[in-house]
Design an enzyme around this catalytic site. Structure first.
Site, mmCIF file in Angstrom:
data_model
loop_
_atom_site.group_PDB
_atom_site.id
_atom_site.type_symbol
_atom_site.label_atom_id
_atom_site.label_comp_id
_atom_site.label_asym_id
_atom_site.label_seq_id
_atom_site.Cartn_x
_atom_site.Cartn_y
_atom_site.Cartn_z
ATOM 1 N N HIS A 188 0.829 -1.211 0.000
ATOM 2 C CA HIS A 188 0.000 0.000 0.000
ATOM 3 C C HIS A 188 0.860 1.257 0.000
ATOM 4 C CE1 HIS A 188 -3.691 -2.164 0.176
ATOM 5 N NE2 HIS A 188 -3.229 -2.898 1.148
ATOM 6 N N ARG A 295 -8.320 -5.401 -13.964
ATOM 7 C CA ARG A 295 -8.063 -6.805 -13.617
ATOM 8 C C ARG A 295 -8.993 -7.225 -12.485
ATOM 9 N NH1 ARG A 295 -3.098 -4.109 -13.972
ATOM 10 N NH2 ARG A 295 -1.789 -4.749 -15.736
ATOM 11 N N ARG A 331 -11.784 -7.035 -17.433
ATOM 12 C CA ARG A 331 -11.408 -8.392 -17.827
ATOM 13 C C ARG A 331 -11.985 -9.387 -16.833
ATOM 14 N NH1 ARG A 331 -5.146 -9.687 -17.984
ATOM 15 N NH2 ARG A 331 -5.400 -9.708 -15.710
ATOM 16 N N GLU A 430 -3.833 -13.299 -26.767
ATOM 17 C CA GLU A 430 -2.641 -13.613 -25.980
ATOM 18 C C GLU A 430 -1.929 -14.854 -26.494
ATOM 19 O OE1 GLU A 430 -3.590 -12.819 -21.488
ATOM 20 O OE2 GLU A 430 -5.397 -13.609 -22.441
ATOM 21 N N ASN A 453 2.393 -9.458 -23.188
ATOM 22 C CA ASN A 453 3.256 -10.204 -22.261
ATOM 23 C C ASN A 453 3.145 -11.705 -22.532
ATOM 24 O OD1 ASN A 453 3.405 -7.642 -21.260
ATOM 25 N ND2 ASN A 453 2.631 -8.119 -19.232
ATOM 26 N N ASP A 454 1.913 -12.210 -22.496
ATOM 27 C CA ASP A 454 1.707 -13.638 -22.750
ATOM 28 C C ASP A 454 1.908 -13.983 -24.216
ATOM 29 O OD1 ASP A 454 1.362 -14.994 -20.368
ATOM 30 O OD2 ASP A 454 -0.749 -14.466 -20.195
ATOM 31 N N ARG A 464 8.504 -15.830 -19.319
ATOM 32 C CA ARG A 464 8.847 -14.443 -18.987
ATOM 33 C C ARG A 464 9.126 -14.243 -17.505
ATOM 34 N NH1 ARG A 464 3.924 -11.628 -17.422
ATOM 35 N NH2 ARG A 464 2.088 -12.881 -17.799
ATOM 36 N N CYS A 501 -2.930 -3.926 -24.435
ATOM 37 C CA CYS A 501 -2.937 -3.635 -22.989
ATOM 38 C C CYS A 501 -1.733 -4.231 -22.278
ATOM 39 C CB CYS A 501 -4.230 -4.121 -22.346
ATOM 40 S SG CYS A 501 -4.463 -5.906 -22.413
#
Length: 550
Positions: A188, A295, A331, A430, A453-454, A464, A501
């Site tokens: 946080h 997310r 998502r 992806e 990324n994927d 990765r 994204c």
């Protein structure tokens, strides 16, 4: 001069005096009591008092840092309602005949240890939350006053770590920077630093000591470097760097409200990626056009049981209303692989990245899926929500998703519950499989969003998350640009839009290439919105450069 390095949370230069927040957690001794009924009542009274304190703290925090950032306090209230936590404390009091203080302390430590041993970094960081609420209850039981840190004058706040309730109560006008020994990028302290645009460095370990209190330091949030008692040369260099960065920041903030359009008239949407509703403040502060990736799994990761439809609906509704008509792409559940949730009871897999995850869980646990879809459709009546489905590999999956969505809409209509009829449904690209059949998929969905990324991982067969393969992981691999071009062409042939994204969206060296091949939207972390807008506005985009694909 002493120089130490940690993990950079947010860039920027801070120069000032260090205020070290010294904290000592008292050990609660095991004490036997005879009247367990009375002790159970003591604990319950303290728990209720803690909930009331948190309600007051939420109001104070909302006024200081905004409702979005204050939501962590509401999460703490929910933790004090957690049945597993309460049962553990009550069982210790009843079965072992110990004080409420001891039972609360041991339970807090036990739950904290459980969280900290989880694979998912976000869940590990929840260990601090459960310790925070346990400490609050113990102080109430001991009739000790709850005190908030109150630095005198603008200072660099340093600490072993900061509890969530401490972080959120700090007067942001008095904080030049955050330094902590421990913590993670999901702490946080880190989240608040990013939201407040304050330079912060975490993970300084034993290099950071209480002896630093009162001394002058320079914090370079860009490199994660801290200079204690800087020499004259270093101080001059850092002051010049700070001046340049402030000039750059002023230039960036002058871009607020400006269009995302190139010199030769090519326009693009710039949206923000967020992992929690507490990030909304950063989205609005950085003038994002909307949310390109919300997310939703954070709702599942931070709970000890499946979130209900009402719990999900309240969060989605809050996000939709907070964005006031701007697009919010949510998502659906993306659990599995590196995001493990104990109560899902997922099987152990040798290769989880290729296993039971994301949409594969949703399509085999349809009641779980329908619960989330009902919450999303209901929330769509309160804003501009779109739904995006992850880890798609086939047309069959998309058609099955649409069948489930149709069932949910029929149920809501029958119950007389309002929802947006023409809500956009999109998918993430992806996998190479999805890209190669994107011409067919585009006929069934409203938009694509590329998770680079994927996509890079699956296309190049490089894990990765394996540091041994860093030299082989190439997000600029020729195959990725070719796939993006193919997907963009197929989207546009079918009258659909396409965005990115993944991390690659924020790579300024590729912005012109993305614009040339027809990417319509880029979704990045909130702090990258204005630098990306500047890059777009400074660019001139002509026809596709064939060298990008050779």
């Amino acid at each position: 001069m002493i120089v130490i390095k940690g993990k950079s949370v947010f860039g920027g230069i801070a120069i000032g005096r260090i205020s070290y927040l010294k904290k000592s957690r008292e050990i609660v001794k095991r004490t036997i009591i005879s009247d367990t009924r009375k002790e159970l009542a003591r604990f319950e009274a303290a728990r209720q008092a803690a909930i009331l304190q948190l309600e007051e703290l939420y109001e104070q925090a909302a006024a200081k840092v905004g409702e979005a950032n204050a939501m962590i306090i509401q999460i703490h209230q929910m933790m004090l309602e957690d049945l597993d936590y309460l049962e553990a404390v009550n069982n210790m009091i009843e079965n072992q005949g110990v004080t409420a203080e001891y039972a609360t302390s041991v339970t807090g430590d036990s739950f904290s240890l459980k969280f900290s041993s989880m694979e998912d970094e976000y869940m590990r960081e929840r260990a601090a939350d459960v310790l925070d609420i346990s400490e609050r209850v113990i102080k109430i039981l001991r009739k000790e006053k709850q005190t908030a840190p109150s630095p005198k004058g603008p200072v660099i706040i340093a600490s072993d770590d900061l509890a969530p309730s401490e972080t959120i109560q700090l007067d942001k006008e008095m904080v030049l920077s955050f330094l902590t020994k421990y913590g993670s990028l999901n702490s946080h302290t880190a989240i608040l630093a990013r939201t407040m645009n304050i330079p912060a460095v975490i993970g300084l370990q034993d290099g950071l000591t209480e002896d630093w209190d009162g001394k002058t330091a320079v914090v370079d949030g860009f490199t994660g470097t801290v200079y204690l008692d800087p020499d004259e040369k270093t101080l001059e260099e850092m002051e010049e760097k700070k001046r340049r960065e402030e000039e750059k920041k002023e230039l960036l903030f002058s871009l607020k409200g400006k269009e995302n359009i190139t010199k030769d008239g090519k326009a693009i949407q710039l949206y923000a990626n967020i992992g929690n509703s507490s990030d909304i403040g950063a989205v609005l502060e950085n003038d994002a056009g909307g949310i390109g990736l919300f997310r939703s799994e954070f709702l599942y990761l931070e709970k000890s049981d499946y979130p209900t439809e009402e719990e999900q609906f309240s969060v989605y509704k809050y996000v939709a209303e907070s964005l006031a008509g701007k697009k919010v792409i949510i998502r659906t559940l993306d659990i599995g692989a590196d995001k493990q949730v104990p109560y899902f009871d997922l099987p152990k897999e040798e290769n989880p990245a290729l296993g039971y995850r994301a949409i594969r869980i949703c399509l085999t646990r349809k009641e779980l899926f329908k619960t989330q879809l009902r919450a999303l459709y209901r929330a769509s009546a309160f804003g501009n929500i779109s739904i995006m489905f992850p880890m798609i590999t086939s047309l069959k999956e998309v058609l099955e998703i649409k069948e489930v969505a149709a069932e949910v809409k029929a149920e809501l209509k029958k119950a007389g519950i309002p929802y947006k009829e023409n809500l956009e449904l999109g998918i993430m690209l992806e996998t190479p499989a999805a890209v190669l059949i994107s011409d067919l998929l585009a006929q069934e969905v409203d938009f694509f969003s590329v998770g680079t990324n994927d996509l890079t991982q699956y296309t190049t067969a490089v894990d990765r998350q394996n540091p041994m393969l860093d030299k082989f992981y190439d997000p600029h691999h020729l195959s990725i640009l070719r796939m993006l071009k193919l997907a963009a062409d197929n989207a546009h042939k079918n009258g659909k839009w396409i965005g990115i994204c993944g991390e690659l969206a924020g790579d300024l060296s590729l912005t012109e290439a993305f614009l040339s091949i027809g990417i319509d939207e880029l979704s990045v972390s909130p702090a990258l919105i204005l630098p990306l807008r500047q890059k777009v506005r400074e660019s001139s985009v002509g026809p596709v450069n064939p060298d990008w694909f050779l």
